[in-house]
Design a protein around this motif. Structure first.
Motif, short mmCIF file in Angstrom:
data_model
loop_
_atom_site.label_atom_id
_atom_site.label_comp_id
_atom_site.label_asym_id
_atom_site.label_seq_id
_atom_site.Cartn_x
_atom_site.Cartn_y
_atom_site.Cartn_z
N THR A 145 74.26 19.93 -35.63
CA THR A 145 73.82 20.42 -34.31
C THR A 145 72.90 19.69 -33.58
O THR A 145 72.49 18.95 -34.10
CB THR A 145 73.02 21.80 -35.05
N VAL A 146 72.93 20.08 -32.12
CA VAL A 146 71.97 19.15 -31.45
C VAL A 146 70.89 20.17 -31.40
O VAL A 146 70.87 21.06 -30.70
CB VAL A 146 72.93 19.28 -29.96
N LYS A 147 69.82 19.30 -31.47
CA LYS A 147 68.62 20.07 -31.49
C LYS A 147 67.84 20.11 -29.90
O LYS A 147 67.71 21.10 -29.34
CB LYS A 147 67.51 19.49 -32.39
N SER A 148 67.87 18.96 -29.37
CA SER A 148 67.49 18.83 -28.16
C SER A 148 68.25 17.61 -27.30
O SER A 148 68.83 16.83 -28.02
CB SER A 148 65.88 18.37 -28.16
N TRP A 149 68.57 18.06 -26.16
CA TRP A 149 69.28 17.07 -25.29
C TRP A 149 68.41 16.90 -23.95
O TRP A 149 69.03 16.68 -22.96
CB TRP A 149 70.86 17.39 -25.15
N CYS A 150 67.22 17.25 -23.89
CA CYS A 150 66.44 17.18 -22.60
C CYS A 150 66.16 15.68 -21.92
O CYS A 150 65.81 15.82 -21.03
CB CYS A 150 65.13 17.77 -22.74
N ARG A 151 66.33 14.72 -22.64
CA ARG A 151 66.21 13.18 -22.19
C ARG A 151 67.61 12.60 -21.98
O ARG A 151 67.55 11.23 -21.85
CB ARG A 151 65.48 12.54 -23.34
N ASN A 152 68.58 13.39 -22.36
CA ASN A 152 70.07 12.73 -22.30
C ASN A 152 70.05 12.02 -20.62
O ASN A 152 69.85 12.84 -19.58
CB ASN A 152 71.22 13.73 -22.41
N PRO A 153 70.55 11.00 -20.43
CA PRO A 153 70.42 10.21 -19.24
C PRO A 153 71.47 11.01 -17.98
O PRO A 153 71.12 11.11 -16.93
CB PRO A 153 71.08 9.02 -19.51
N HIS A 154 72.53 11.61 -18.65
CA HIS A 154 73.61 12.37 -17.82
C HIS A 154 72.85 13.52 -17.47
O HIS A 154 73.02 14.14 -16.28
CB HIS A 154 74.84 12.59 -18.34
N TYR A 155 71.96 14.29 -18.06
CA TYR A 155 71.52 15.47 -17.89
C TYR A 155 70.17 15.16 -17.01
O TYR A 155 70.08 15.98 -15.57
CB TYR A 155 70.83 16.08 -19.09
N ILE A 156 69.65 14.13 -16.89
CA ILE A 156 68.46 13.79 -15.92
C ILE A 156 68.93 13.10 -14.53
O ILE A 156 68.57 13.78 -13.53
CB ILE A 156 67.69 12.40 -16.52
N LYS A 157 70.13 12.62 -14.75
CA LYS A 157 71.00 12.50 -13.58
C LYS A 157 71.48 13.53 -12.88
O LYS A 157 71.37 13.58 -11.39
CB LYS A 157 72.12 11.36 -13.66
N TRP A 158 71.98 14.63 -13.51
CA TRP A 158 72.44 15.89 -12.91
C TRP A 158 71.14 16.56 -12.07
O TRP A 158 71.44 16.73 -10.92
CB TRP A 158 72.79 16.91 -14.00
N ILE A 159 70.01 16.54 -12.83
CA ILE A 159 68.83 17.24 -12.10
C ILE A 159 68.46 16.37 -11.03
O ILE A 159 68.15 17.13 -9.85
CB ILE A 159 67.62 17.27 -13.01
N LYS A 160 68.52 15.23 -11.03
CA LYS A 160 68.09 14.40 -9.74
C LYS A 160 69.19 14.55 -8.42
O LYS A 160 68.60 14.73 -7.53
CB LYS A 160 68.07 12.81 -10.33
N ASN A 161 70.24 14.72 -8.86
CA ASN A 161 71.19 14.65 -7.85
C ASN A 161 71.20 16.10 -7.06
O ASN A 161 71.24 16.22 -6.09
CB ASN A 161 72.73 14.65 -8.50
N GLN A 162 71.09 17.28 -7.80
CA GLN A 162 71.03 18.56 -7.37
C GLN A 162 69.62 18.64 -6.57
O GLN A 162 69.69 19.30 -5.66
CB GLN A 162 70.81 19.43 -8.63
N LEU A 163 68.58 18.03 -6.99
CA LEU A 163 67.30 17.93 -6.38
C LEU A 163 67.33 17.31 -5.17
O LEU A 163 66.73 17.88 -4.24
CB LEU A 163 66.25 17.53 -7.42
N GLU A 164 67.91 16.15 -5.07
CA GLU A 164 67.99 15.23 -3.94
C GLU A 164 68.78 16.08 -2.71
O GLU A 164 68.51 15.51 -1.64
CB GLU A 164 68.41 13.99 -4.03
N LYS A 165 69.52 16.69 -2.99
CA LYS A 165 70.58 17.34 -1.95
C LYS A 165 69.53 18.37 -1.44
O LYS A 165 69.56 18.59 -0.05
CB LYS A 165 71.62 18.12 -2.76
N SER A 166 68.70 19.00 -1.92
CA SER A 166 67.63 20.04 -1.52
C SER A 166 66.56 19.24 -0.50
O SER A 166 66.03 19.71 0.31
CB SER A 166 67.10 20.98 -2.25
#
Length: 305
Positions: A145-166
């Motif tokens: 099982t995956v306990k946490s993936w809050c620091r995954n680089p792809h996940y962070i990039k996803w947030i950054k990209n969504q955020l920058e559009k706004s």
């Protein structure tokens, strides 16, 4: 050895008829919400709260089309993960259809012996990702099982990209990262959720020169929840003269009632009354390749071993 990915989530009511059963299962889970009553009273109290709250929130679900898109979007994520990994991917929900206990039978019938299970909660909490892992282990003791993936680089990039559009639509923005709240007693017991939210935000905001803060939304029931609340934070920011507010639902990866109604309708109204002139809630693109890459990568790490 036959492999399988298993995506687990709490779920959501896909129709008005599913609201009360969903809430009853949710509030019956003492590991998720302990109302401070003896164990034998947990389910009767859960039934009472579910009965009252289902009537109260029915108009909210009707306002977003009659039900939550959570299950549909989770299935779409699974389809994309299966395509990206080449591994059969199943979806099971803790409190709504398709219930994990039934999906577990499908996984067994498929013949999978090497299972990677991941929840759609990037930040770990005993009550969310922890509950998903707990239930997976009831059916598959050897599942990884995956306990946490809050620091995954792809996940962070996803947030950054969504955020920058706004952010591109603003001149002098302030970012509010709104995470789902949890009962405060969990944090007092050592739950890492707040730190995981803060770690995610710190990674997202690295090299970004924009003011920001974190708040917590969606508390329910008679017990104390994590603060500061999103509602009070928005009011405070209005008083401080913030005119452009960009809101990112940091603990969520797809749209549902807390984004489509709570953030987009209720909190937007609060922001307008607080004097905030531009309120932008960042949309959550659950089909984005960065998000799918994050989930796929976490599963593949486990299946390589």
């Amino acid at each position: 050895m036959k492999k399988a990915n298993l995506i687990v989530y709490m779920g959501g009511p896909s129709s008005p008829e599913e609201i009360k059963p969903f809430l009853y299962r949710l509030f019956s889970d003492r590991d998720l919400i302990n109302f401070g009553v003896p164990p034998f009273l947990q389910k009767p109290l859960a039934y009472l709260i579910a009965s009252i709250r289902s009537k109260k929130i029915l108009p909210n679900y009707r306002a977003i089309g009659g039900g939550s898109p959570t299950v549909r979007y989770s299935l779409e994520i699974a389809e994309a993960v299966e395509k990206a990994t080449g591994v059969k991917t199943f979806v099971g929900m803790l409190y709504s259809q398709p219930l994990l206990e039934k999906v577990a039978e499908e996984v067994k019938n498929y013949g999978a012996t090497d299972i990677a299970a991941i929840s759609l909660y990037p930040q770990y909490s005993f009550a969310t990702a922890g509950a998903c892992i707990r239930d997976v282990k009831k059916h598959f003791q050897k599942a990884r099982t995956v306990k946490s993936w809050c620091r995954n680089p792809h996940y962070i990039k996803w947030i950054k990209n969504q955020l920058e559009k706004s952010l591109a639509k603003t001149k002098k923005p302030f970012i509010l990262f709104s995470a789902h709240s949890l009962p405060a007693y969990l944090i007092n017991q050592g739950d890492p959720y707040i730190k995981e939210v803060e770690d995610t935000v710190a990674l997202v905001m690295k090299n970004m020169d924009v003011p920001f803060t974190i708040s917590y939304q969606s508390k329910v029931g008679p017990i104390k929840w994590i603060e500061p609340t999103t509602e009070e934070t928005i009011k405070k920011l209005g008083k401080e003269g913030i005119k452009e507010l960009v809101v990112f639902p940091v603990s969520f990866i797809s749209e549902h009632i807390e984004t489509l109604f709570e953030l987009d309708v209720e909190y937007k109204g609060i922001a307008e009354k607080a004097g905030i002139e531009k309120y932008l809630r960042v949309p959550l693109n659950h089909r984005d390749e960065n998000l799918i890459s994050a989930i796929s990568e976490e599963c593949q790490k486990l299946l390589r071993g």
